[in-house]
Design a protein around this motif. Structure first.
Motif, PDB file in Angstrom:
ATOM      1  N   ALA A 123       0.838  -1.196   0.000  1.00  0.00           N
ATOM      2  CA  ALA A 123       0.000   0.000   0.000  1.00  0.00           C
ATOM      3  C   ALA A 123       0.872   1.244   0.000  1.00  0.00           C
ATOM      4  O   ALA A 123       1.934   1.286   0.627  1.00  0.00           O
ATOM      5  CB  ALA A 123      -0.915  -0.017   1.219  1.00  0.00           C
ATOM      6  N   ALA A 124       0.408   2.272  -0.729  1.00  0.00           N
ATOM      7  CA  ALA A 124       1.148   3.523  -0.782  1.00  0.00           C
ATOM      8  C   ALA A 124       1.121   4.203   0.575  1.00  0.00           C
ATOM      9  O   ALA A 124       0.114   4.175   1.281  1.00  0.00           O
ATOM     10  CB  ALA A 124       0.539   4.434  -1.851  1.00  0.00           C
ATOM     11  N   ARG A 125       2.238   4.821   0.952  1.00  0.00           N
ATOM     12  CA  ARG A 125       2.343   5.514   2.222  1.00  0.00           C
ATOM     13  C   ARG A 125       2.431   7.008   1.967  1.00  0.00           C
ATOM     14  O   ARG A 125       3.212   7.464   1.125  1.00  0.00           O
ATOM     15  CB  ARG A 125       3.576   5.036   3.002  1.00  0.00           C
ATOM     16  N   SER A 126       1.640   7.771   2.689  1.00  0.00           N
ATOM     17  CA  SER A 126       1.620   9.218   2.480  1.00  0.00           C
ATOM     18  C   SER A 126       2.860   9.859   3.073  1.00  0.00           C
ATOM     19  O   SER A 126       3.421   9.388   4.063  1.00  0.00           O
ATOM     20  CB  SER A 126       0.361   9.830   3.100  1.00  0.00           C
ATOM     21  N   ILE A 127       3.289  10.963   2.446  1.00  0.00           N
ATOM     22  CA  ILE A 127       4.447  11.711   2.906  1.00  0.00           C
ATOM     23  C   ILE A 127       4.043  12.750   3.940  1.00  0.00           C
ATOM     24  O   ILE A 127       4.757  13.000   4.907  1.00  0.00           O
ATOM     25  CB  ILE A 127       5.141  12.400   1.711  1.00  0.00           C
ATOM     26  N   ALA A 128       2.889  13.377   3.715  1.00  0.00           N
ATOM     27  CA  ALA A 128       2.443  14.442   4.609  1.00  0.00           C
ATOM     28  C   ALA A 128       0.937  14.606   4.501  1.00  0.00           C
ATOM     29  O   ALA A 128       0.317  14.202   3.511  1.00  0.00           O
ATOM     30  CB  ALA A 128       3.138  15.755   4.249  1.00  0.00           C
ATOM     31  N   SER A 129       0.358  15.211   5.527  1.00  0.00           N
ATOM     32  CA  SER A 129      -1.053  15.591   5.516  1.00  0.00           C
ATOM     33  C   SER A 129      -1.112  17.098   5.309  1.00  0.00           C
ATOM     34  O   SER A 129      -0.487  17.861   6.050  1.00  0.00           O
ATOM     35  CB  SER A 129      -1.734  15.208   6.833  1.00  0.00           C
ATOM     36  N   LEU A 130      -1.869  17.537   4.310  1.00  0.00           N
ATOM     37  CA  LEU A 130      -1.932  18.945   3.949  1.00  0.00           C
ATOM     38  C   LEU A 130      -3.376  19.416   3.920  1.00  0.00           C
ATOM     39  O   LEU A 130      -4.315  18.616   3.917  1.00  0.00           O
ATOM     40  CB  LEU A 130      -1.281  19.184   2.577  1.00  0.00           C
ATOM     41  N   SER A 131      -3.515  20.727   3.852  1.00  0.00           N
ATOM     42  CA  SER A 131      -4.829  21.340   3.693  1.00  0.00           C
ATOM     43  C   SER A 131      -4.763  22.252   2.479  1.00  0.00           C
ATOM     44  O   SER A 131      -4.055  23.264   2.489  1.00  0.00           O
ATOM     45  CB  SER A 131      -5.200  22.139   4.951  1.00  0.00           C
ATOM     46  N   LEU A 132      -5.464  21.881   1.400  1.00  0.00           N
ATOM     47  CA  LEU A 132      -5.451  22.642   0.156  1.00  0.00           C
ATOM     48  C   LEU A 132      -6.547  23.702   0.208  1.00  0.00           C
ATOM     49  O   LEU A 132      -7.736  23.385   0.290  1.00  0.00           O
ATOM     50  CB  LEU A 132      -5.660  21.693  -1.024  1.00  0.00           C
ATOM     51  N   SER A 133      -6.126  24.959   0.160  1.00  0.00           N
ATOM     52  CA  SER A 133      -7.065  26.071   0.289  1.00  0.00           C
ATOM     53  C   SER A 133      -7.629  26.446  -1.072  1.00  0.00           C
ATOM     54  O   SER A 133      -6.911  26.902  -1.962  1.00  0.00           O
ATOM     55  CB  SER A 133      -6.351  27.275   0.911  1.00  0.00           C
ATOM     56  N   PHE A 134      -8.937  26.247  -1.257  1.00  0.00           N
ATOM     57  CA  PHE A 134      -9.635  26.502  -2.515  1.00  0.00           C
ATOM     58  C   PHE A 134     -10.724  27.533  -2.238  1.00  0.00           C
ATOM     59  O   PHE A 134     -11.835  27.195  -1.848  1.00  0.00           O
ATOM     60  CB  PHE A 134     -10.199  25.177  -3.022  1.00  0.00           C
ATOM     61  N   GLY A 135     -10.385  28.829  -2.432  1.00  0.00           N
ATOM     62  CA  GLY A 135     -11.310  29.891  -2.057  1.00  0.00           C
ATOM     63  C   GLY A 135     -11.515  29.855  -0.558  1.00  0.00           C
ATOM     64  O   GLY A 135     -10.557  29.906   0.219  1.00  0.00           O
ATOM     65  N   LEU A 136     -12.760  29.763  -0.125  1.00  0.00           N
ATOM     66  CA  LEU A 136     -13.061  29.641   1.301  1.00  0.00           C
ATOM     67  C   LEU A 136     -13.169  28.191   1.726  1.00  0.00           C
ATOM     68  O   LEU A 136     -13.478  27.900   2.884  1.00  0.00           O
ATOM     69  CB  LEU A 136     -14.375  30.378   1.624  1.00  0.00           C
ATOM     70  N   VAL A 137     -12.909  27.283   0.785  1.00  0.00           N
ATOM     71  CA  VAL A 137     -12.998  25.851   1.067  1.00  0.00           C
ATOM     72  C   VAL A 137     -11.614  25.314   1.403  1.00  0.00           C
ATOM     73  O   VAL A 137     -10.632  25.605   0.718  1.00  0.00           O
ATOM     74  CB  VAL A 137     -13.586  25.089  -0.137  1.00  0.00           C
ATOM     75  N   SER A 138     -11.536  24.528   2.459  1.00  0.00           N
ATOM     76  CA  SER A 138     -10.288  23.882   2.845  1.00  0.00           C
ATOM     77  C   SER A 138     -10.428  22.384   2.624  1.00  0.00           C
ATOM     78  O   SER A 138     -11.329  21.749   3.182  1.00  0.00           O
ATOM     79  CB  SER A 138      -9.976  24.178   4.318  1.00  0.00           C
ATOM     80  N   ILE A 139      -9.542  21.821   1.798  1.00  0.00           N
ATOM     81  CA  ILE A 139      -9.629  20.411   1.432  1.00  0.00           C
ATOM     82  C   ILE A 139      -8.516  19.636   2.137  1.00  0.00           C
ATOM     83  O   ILE A 139      -7.337  19.825   1.828  1.00  0.00           O
ATOM     84  CB  ILE A 139      -9.507  20.210  -0.093  1.00  0.00           C
ATOM     85  N   PRO A 140      -8.847  18.771   3.098  1.00  0.00           N
ATOM     86  CA  PRO A 140      -7.803  17.945   3.721  1.00  0.00           C
ATOM     87  C   PRO A 140      -7.336  16.855   2.747  1.00  0.00           C
ATOM     88  O   PRO A 140      -8.155  16.092   2.222  1.00  0.00           O
ATOM     89  CB  PRO A 140      -8.509  17.341   4.936  1.00  0.00           C
ATOM     90  N   VAL A 141      -6.027  16.824   2.493  1.00  0.00           N
ATOM     91  CA  VAL A 141      -5.482  15.857   1.536  1.00  0.00           C
ATOM     92  C   VAL A 141      -4.237  15.206   2.118  1.00  0.00           C
ATOM     93  O   VAL A 141      -3.621  15.714   3.053  1.00  0.00           O
ATOM     94  CB  VAL A 141      -5.133  16.529   0.181  1.00  0.00           C
ATOM     95  N   LEU A 185      -0.447  13.591   0.857  1.00  0.00           N
ATOM     96  CA  LEU A 185       0.534  13.716  -0.221  1.00  0.00           C
ATOM     97  C   LEU A 185       1.268  12.394  -0.415  1.00  0.00           C
ATOM     98  O   LEU A 185       1.702  11.766   0.552  1.00  0.00           O
ATOM     99  CB  LEU A 185       1.527  14.827   0.121  1.00  0.00           C
ATOM    100  N   TYR A 186       1.413  11.978  -1.675  1.00  0.00           N
ATOM    101  CA  TYR A 186       2.106  10.735  -2.014  1.00  0.00           C
ATOM    102  C   TYR A 186       3.124  10.997  -3.117  1.00  0.00           C
ATOM    103  O   TYR A 186       2.874  11.804  -4.019  1.00  0.00           O
ATOM    104  CB  TYR A 186       1.112   9.673  -2.513  1.00  0.00           C
TER     105      TYR A 186
END
Length: 311
Positions: free
Chosen positions: A2-20, A22-23
């Motif tokens: 299984a792929a392992r993530s490098i980091a947990s980020l928050s992508l800011s899209f206007g007033l929307v924050s997308i928890p993502v 990174l791989y």
């Protein structure tokens, strides 16, 4: 695996924050790596020495210096350099939306994938579909490992690509090469276009091509393993002349008899005898070598060398 993530980020899209999450999109371990060995088969260690005295310098006592003139440096300690770094941030701020093809691929650096984290599925899908519909990609700022980077977020069929970009001063200009542009005739251009038409394909299929040099190296490694040429280092504390070239078949027969294998060289260093009750060590046996093909029709069976090359 299984792929392992490098980091947990928050992508800011206007007033929307997308928890993502990174791989890494690529694997640097795909190259065949060799270790440097001494004539006796043992690994060698790298040391740093002073140009002035020739004395060995420990890494813990080193500082970093910038050479502003020949042999003249300004010196920075590790703490001073750390104070100059950008603070890492989990927030990736989108600053602009541009046409998807606006970024010249020469500016592409390392590629990553981003996938939605918990409760991020819907805004992630919204951004992916909106970018695909508009034919645009997003430019964002990302502070990572002490440096702020510019990244391109572009849609793909399966998700979003997080493409790190180079800065302008990191890319050379073609104009610096002073390329001479020569006039070509219409007939020459017509023939060149016909050649291009004959070799035209609709898409790039990366699985249709293989790294021929890598395949040759792996085949040579497997041939040496199957051809009974390996270097076996003695355990620490055992006296002897070091490594020796061992015939695998002799090693297997000697293991069954509780003896020691015959060395290919004349000199055989002393080695501890295996007790008859000790289980036999299974050695990898590689398949027959094959001539690598330029176009890959199907994935070849993995050999011991290929397995190690992926690790």
């Amino acid at each position: 695996m299984a792929a392992r993530s490098i980091a947990s980020l928050s992508l800011s899209f206007g007033l929307v924050s997308i928890p993502v999450k990174l791989y890494a999109a690529t694997e640097s371990s795909s190259d065949v790596r060799f270790n440097l060995l001494a004539p006796d088969g043992s690994r060698v260690k790298q040391q740093y020495v002073s140009e002035k005295t020739g004395a060995v310098v420990e890494r813990s006592s080193m500082n970093k210096g910038y050479e502003f003139e020949r042999d003249r440096f300004v010196v920075f300690t590790g703490d001073e350099l750390k104070a100059l770094e950008d603070s890492a941030s989990h927030v990736v701020e989108i600053v602009a939306f541009i046409p998807e093809k606006a970024v010249n691929p020469v500016f592409y650096d390392k590629a990553y994938y981003i996938a939605p984290d918990k409760r991020g599925g819907k805004p992630y899908s919204l951004l992916q579909q909106a970018l695909a519909e508009s034919g645009r990609c997003a430019l964002a700022k990302w502070a990572f490992r002490g440096r702020t980077r510019i990244v391109q977020v572009r849609p793909e069929e399966g998700g979003l690509v997080f493409q790190q970009l180079l800065y302008a001063d990191e890319v050379r200009s073609l104009s610096d090469l002073h390329i001479e542009h020569v006039q070509v005739s219409d007939s020459e251009l017509k023939l060149a276009l016909q050649i291009i038409e004959q070799g035209t394909e609709d898409n790039y299929d990366p699985t249709a091509y293989v790294d021929e040099e890598k395949q040759r190296i792996l085949a040579a490694i497997d041939e040496k393993i199957e051809g009974k040429q390996i270097i076996a280092n003695e355990p620490a504390g055992v006296t002897g002349s070091g490594g020796q070239v061992i015939d695998l078949m002799d090693a297997l027969r000697a293991s069954l008899k509780g003896g020691k294998p015959k060395a290919a060289a004349a000199a055989t260093p002393t080695a501890p005898k295996r007790k008859s009750a000790e289980p036999v060590t299974k050695l990898p046996v590689a398949p027959r070598t094959r001539k690598p093909a330029t176009r890959a029709e199907k994935a070849p069976a993995e050999t011991p060398a290929k397995v190690r090359a992926r690790k």
